[in-house]
Design a protein around this motif. Structure first.
Motif, PDB file in Angstrom:
ATOM      1  N   PHE A  17       2.173   4.065 -10.415  1.00 38.87           N
ATOM      2  CA  PHE A  17       1.946   2.627 -10.531  1.00 38.87           C
ATOM      3  C   PHE A  17       3.268   1.880 -10.391  1.00 38.87           C
ATOM      4  N   PHE A  18       3.201   0.676  -9.819  1.00 42.04           N
ATOM      5  CA  PHE A  18       4.374  -0.190  -9.824  1.00 42.04           C
ATOM      6  C   PHE A  18       3.947  -1.650  -9.701  1.00 42.04           C
ATOM      7  N   LYS A  19       4.797  -2.511 -10.230  1.00 42.82           N
ATOM      8  CA  LYS A  19       4.598  -3.962 -10.143  1.00 42.82           C
ATOM      9  C   LYS A  19       5.745  -4.520  -9.317  1.00 42.82           C
ATOM     10  N   VAL A  20       5.423  -5.383  -8.372  1.00 42.90           N
ATOM     11  CA  VAL A  20       6.467  -5.944  -7.521  1.00 42.90           C
ATOM     12  C   VAL A  20       7.204  -7.055  -8.245  1.00 42.90           C
ATOM     13  N   LYS A  21       8.469  -7.224  -7.870  1.00 42.71           N
ATOM     14  CA  LYS A  21       9.294  -8.295  -8.419  1.00 42.71           C
ATOM     15  C   LYS A  21       8.761  -9.644  -7.957  1.00 42.71           C
ATOM     16  N   ALA A  22       9.067 -10.664  -8.724  1.00 38.09           N
ATOM     17  CA  ALA A  22       8.727 -12.026  -8.319  1.00 38.09           C
ATOM     18  C   ALA A  22       9.400 -12.319  -6.983  1.00 38.09           C
ATOM     19  N   GLY A  23       8.658 -12.943  -6.098  1.00 38.14           N
ATOM     20  CA  GLY A  23       9.196 -13.295  -4.789  1.00 38.14           C
ATOM     21  C   GLY A  23       8.994 -12.245  -3.712  1.00 38.14           C
ATOM     22  N   VAL A  24       8.548 -11.059  -4.098  1.00 37.65           N
ATOM     23  CA  VAL A  24       8.283  -9.991  -3.124  1.00 37.65           C
ATOM     24  C   VAL A  24       6.855 -10.155  -2.615  1.00 37.65           C
ATOM     25  N   THR A  25       6.682 -10.063  -1.313  1.00 37.22           N
ATOM     26  CA  THR A  25       5.355 -10.249  -0.733  1.00 37.22           C
ATOM     27  C   THR A  25       4.628  -8.919  -0.556  1.00 37.22           C
ATOM     28  N   THR A  26       3.316  -9.024  -0.461  1.00 35.74           N
ATOM     29  CA  THR A  26       2.493  -7.851  -0.182  1.00 35.74           C
ATOM     30  C   THR A  26       2.911  -7.229   1.148  1.00 35.74           C
ATOM     31  N   ALA A  27       3.234  -8.056   2.110  1.00 31.27           N
ATOM     32  CA  ALA A  27       3.647  -7.553   3.423  1.00 31.27           C
ATOM     33  C   ALA A  27       4.907  -6.696   3.321  1.00 31.27           C
ATOM     34  N   GLN A  28       5.856  -7.086   2.490  1.00 23.95           N
ATOM     35  CA  GLN A  28       7.076  -6.290   2.302  1.00 23.95           C
ATOM     36  C   GLN A  28       6.746  -4.924   1.718  1.00 23.95           C
ATOM     37  N   VAL A  29       5.888  -4.908   0.726  1.00 30.34           N
ATOM     38  CA  VAL A  29       5.494  -3.655   0.081  1.00 30.34           C
ATOM     39  C   VAL A  29       4.747  -2.772   1.069  1.00 30.34           C
ATOM     40  N   LYS A  30       3.786  -3.341   1.757  1.00 27.40           N
ATOM     41  CA  LYS A  30       2.944  -2.547   2.654  1.00 27.40           C
ATOM     42  C   LYS A  30       3.712  -2.005   3.847  1.00 27.40           C
ATOM     43  N   GLU A  31       4.732  -2.708   4.300  1.00 30.65           N
ATOM     44  CA  GLU A  31       5.526  -2.199   5.418  1.00 30.65           C
ATOM     45  C   GLU A  31       6.139  -0.845   5.075  1.00 30.65           C
ATOM     46  N   LEU A  32       6.747  -0.754   3.912  1.00 29.78           N
ATOM     47  CA  LEU A  32       7.335   0.519   3.466  1.00 29.78           C
ATOM     48  C   LEU A  32       6.263   1.515   3.053  1.00 29.78           C
ATOM     49  N   ALA A  33       5.304   1.044   2.274  1.00 33.34           N
ATOM     50  CA  ALA A  33       4.285   1.947   1.730  1.00 33.34           C
ATOM     51  C   ALA A  33       3.424   2.562   2.828  1.00 33.34           C
ATOM     52  N   ASP A  34       3.073   1.791   3.827  1.00 36.93           N
ATOM     53  CA  ASP A  34       2.237   2.332   4.904  1.00 36.93           C
ATOM     54  C   ASP A  34       2.960   3.444   5.658  1.00 36.93           C
ATOM     55  N   GLU A  35       4.274   3.286   5.854  1.00 35.15           N
ATOM     56  CA  GLU A  35       5.044   4.350   6.502  1.00 35.15           C
ATOM     57  C   GLU A  35       5.073   5.597   5.626  1.00 35.15           C
ATOM     58  N   LEU A  36       5.298   5.417   4.328  1.00 31.80           N
ATOM     59  CA  LEU A  36       5.325   6.547   3.401  1.00 31.80           C
ATOM     60  C   LEU A  36       3.982   7.269   3.385  1.00 31.80           C
ATOM     61  N   VAL A  37       2.899   6.520   3.333  1.00 30.09           N
ATOM     62  CA  VAL A  37       1.564   7.111   3.312  1.00 30.09           C
ATOM     63  C   VAL A  37       1.317   7.918   4.588  1.00 30.09           C
ATOM     64  N   ALA A  38       1.594   7.311   5.733  1.00 29.77           N
ATOM     65  CA  ALA A  38       1.323   7.983   7.013  1.00 29.77           C
ATOM     66  C   ALA A  38       2.107   9.279   7.152  1.00 29.77           C
TER      67      ALA A  38
END
Length: 94
Positions: A7-28
């Protein structure tokens, strides 16, 4: 079989798009790792900014290799920079 829930919570000001860009690469890339039985990212519908990685691994050796992989050691530190307090990991065995 080993199951990890991270589990993780994103910092204030961080967008879903920023998270998903990294996370989608990690998942794939992680889905291609030997012994991976499942690797997904979910976004909470009840707690804004909270995400969950669900991972299943054949055994401890496969999980250890994953944790040492190039993609894991490169992406996870970048992802942690976007979090408020890092990742909270729960491990289960079956």
């Amino acid at each position: 079989m080993i199951r990890l829930n991270a589990f993780f919570k994103v910092k204030a000001g961080v967008t879903t798009a920023q998270v998903k860009e990294l996370a989608d690469e990690l998942v794939a890339l992680s889905r291609k790792d030997e012994g991976n039985k499942g690797y997904d990212l979910f976004e909470s519908t009840t707690q804004p900014g909270v995400f969950l990685f669900c991972e299943s691994w054949e055994d401890k050796a496969c999980l250890t290799r994953h944790a040492r992989s190039e993609h894991f050691t490169r992406i996870v530190p970048e992802l942690e920079k976007l979090t408020d307090g890092g990742l909270s990991i729960e491990q289960f065995e079956r």
